[in-house]
Design an enzyme around this catalytic site. Structure first.
Site, PDB file in Angstrom:
ATOM      1  N   HIS A 233       1.056   0.350 -13.317  1.00 17.31           N
ATOM      2  CA  HIS A 233       1.826  -0.848 -13.679  1.00 17.31           C
ATOM      3  C   HIS A 233       3.316  -0.491 -13.681  1.00 17.31           C
ATOM      4  CE1 HIS A 233       2.396  -4.820 -15.383  1.00 17.31           C
ATOM      5  NE2 HIS A 233       3.297  -4.276 -16.163  1.00 17.31           N
TER       6      HIS A 233
ATOM      7  N   ASN B  42      -5.216   2.524 -13.214  1.00 21.61           N
ATOM      8  CA  ASN B  42      -4.347   1.425 -12.775  1.00 21.61           C
ATOM      9  C   ASN B  42      -2.890   1.856 -12.880  1.00 21.61           C
ATOM     10  OD1 ASN B  42      -3.723  -1.381 -12.145  1.00 21.61           O
ATOM     11  ND2 ASN B  42      -3.074  -1.573 -14.281  1.00 21.61           N
TER      12      ASN B  42
ATOM     13  N   GLY C  24       0.795  -1.235   0.000  1.00 24.65           N
ATOM     14  CA  GLY C  24       0.000   0.000   0.000  1.00 24.65           C
ATOM     15  C   GLY C  24       0.821   1.275   0.000  1.00 24.65           C
ATOM     16  N   THR C  25       2.032   1.231  -0.555  1.00 26.17           N
ATOM     17  CA  THR C  25       2.800   2.477  -0.567  1.00 26.17           C
ATOM     18  C   THR C  25       2.181   3.503  -1.525  1.00 26.17           C
ATOM     19  OG1 THR C  25       4.367   1.704  -2.242  1.00 26.17           O
ATOM     20  CG2 THR C  25       4.958   1.311   0.060  1.00 26.17           C
ATOM     21  N   ASN C  26       1.551   3.033  -2.589  1.00 28.53           N
ATOM     22  CA  ASN C  26       0.845   3.979  -3.473  1.00 28.53           C
ATOM     23  C   ASN C  26      -0.403   4.535  -2.800  1.00 28.53           C
ATOM     24  OD1 ASN C  26       2.147   4.252  -6.227  1.00 28.53           O
ATOM     25  ND2 ASN C  26       2.210   2.036  -5.892  1.00 28.53           N
TER      26      ASN C  26
ATOM     27  N   LEU D  35     -10.107  -7.190 -12.806  1.00 28.13           N
ATOM     28  CA  LEU D  35     -11.462  -6.758 -12.460  1.00 28.13           C
ATOM     29  C   LEU D  35     -12.442  -7.326 -13.481  1.00 28.13           C
ATOM     30  CD1 LEU D  35     -11.195  -3.006 -11.435  1.00 28.13           C
ATOM     31  CD2 LEU D  35     -11.754  -4.961  -9.989  1.00 28.13           C
TER      32      LEU D  35
HETATM   33  C1  GRF Z   1       3.326  -1.251  -7.597  1.00 33.03           C
HETATM   34  O1  GRF Z   1       4.636  -1.376  -8.046  1.00 33.03           O
HETATM   35  C2  GRF Z   1       2.369  -1.277  -8.744  1.00 33.03           C
HETATM   36  O2  GRF Z   1       2.905  -0.788  -9.944  1.00 33.03           O
HETATM   37  C3  GRF Z   1       2.074  -2.745  -8.903  1.00 33.03           C
HETATM   38  O3  GRF Z   1       2.058  -3.243  -7.583  1.00 33.03           O
HETATM   39  C4  GRF Z   1       2.896  -2.443  -6.765  1.00 33.03           C
HETATM   40  C5  GRF Z   1       2.105  -2.051  -5.546  1.00 33.03           C
HETATM   41  O4  GRF Z   1       2.890  -1.475  -4.554  1.00 33.03           O
HETATM   42  N1  GRF Z   1       0.846  -2.947  -9.637  1.00 33.03           N
HETATM   43  P1  GRF Z   1       2.233  -0.870  -3.249  1.00 33.03           P
HETATM   44  O5  GRF Z   1       1.317  -1.911  -2.633  1.00 33.03           O
HETATM   45  O6  GRF Z   1       1.474   0.364  -3.644  1.00 33.03           O
HETATM   46  O7  GRF Z   1       3.381  -0.559  -2.359  1.00 33.03           O
END
Ligand code: GRF
Length: 230
Positions: free
Chosen positions: A112, A110, A14-16, A96
């Protein structure tokens, strides 16, 4: 300012999600996270959401007797019940279903970890880029739609140089840093009506300029709300 209601789908660290939560804490940011959903009950991202006082729900497919389409219908209903306007898949490791994609046309973003269309369609994008020997990699923020996995229209891309001594962890870390910048930026562009889709191309509209005779409306919750009212 009416903030766009965003749901974030997660499976892992969940860093994003963290980057988006931080962005949403800024008063001028045009989105609010109203729901976080994970297919994995143990995902640390759920704890992050709860710590930020955001509704966090686990919906493992096992809860639906392994029936992915029943789970997708329940997810669509959950998103609708929370009046979600934009969905962000931030490290969500399941495809999904069409019921969800159809309920949110051009409104699912999304991320990637490669420069699409290279190394799409799987969970080993960083490993594959290194194994292939590319000198430049990066990440792609795109709209999700039915069809090829990772084949949706591209909103933003960020490049990362591959260094001579990179391994998967070091390259992944620098790609992540680009993601933390680009995901909040793409969400803000969508929410501010600064994206217009023309076929496969997503055009970035200049800030503060009226649309003036455009064939297609900009993507945003505002245009969606207006469409509903008509
Ligand atoms: C990210 O690198 C994203 O591109 C991929 O999964 C990873 C998720 O990282 N789809 P986080 O859980 O947000 O840290």
């Amino acid at each position: 300012m009416e903030r766009t209601r965003v749901a974030v789908l997660v499976s892992g660290a969940g860093t994003n999600l963290r980057a988006l939560l931080d962005a949403c804490a800024r008063p001028e940011y045009p989105a609010q996270i109203v729901l976080v959903m994970s297919n994995r009950p143990s995902a640390p991202a759920l704890e992050l959401a709860r710590a930020a006082r955001v509704d966090a729900v686990a919906m493992p497919v096992s809860q639906f007797g392994g029936d992915g389409s029943a789970r997708d219908r329940a997810l669509r209903d959950l998103l609708r019940a929370a009046a979600v306007e934009l969905v962000v898949c931030a490290g969500y490791d399941r495809m999904l279903g069409e019921v969800v994609l159809e309920a949110f046309p051009d409104a699912i973003i999304n991320i990637h970890p490669s420069l699409l269309p290279a190394f799409g369609g799987g969970m080993r994008a960083v490993e594959e880029a290194l194994e292939y020997g590319v000198k430049v990699s990066g990440c792609t923020v795109q709209l999700l739609e039915a069809g090829e996995p990772d084949g949706g229209p591209i909103i933003l891309q960020g490049t990362v140089a591959v260094l001579e001594n990179d391994d998967v962890d070091s390259l992944r870390q620098r790609i992540h840093e680009q993601e933390w910048r680009l995901v909040p930026e793409a969400v803000a562009l969508w929410c501010r009506g600064r994206l217009r889709r023309e076929g496969r191309r997503v055009r970035l509209l200049p800030a503060g300029q009226p649309e003036g005779g455009a064939a297609a409306p900009a993507l945003s919750a505002v245009t969606r709300r207006e469409e509903k009212r008509r």
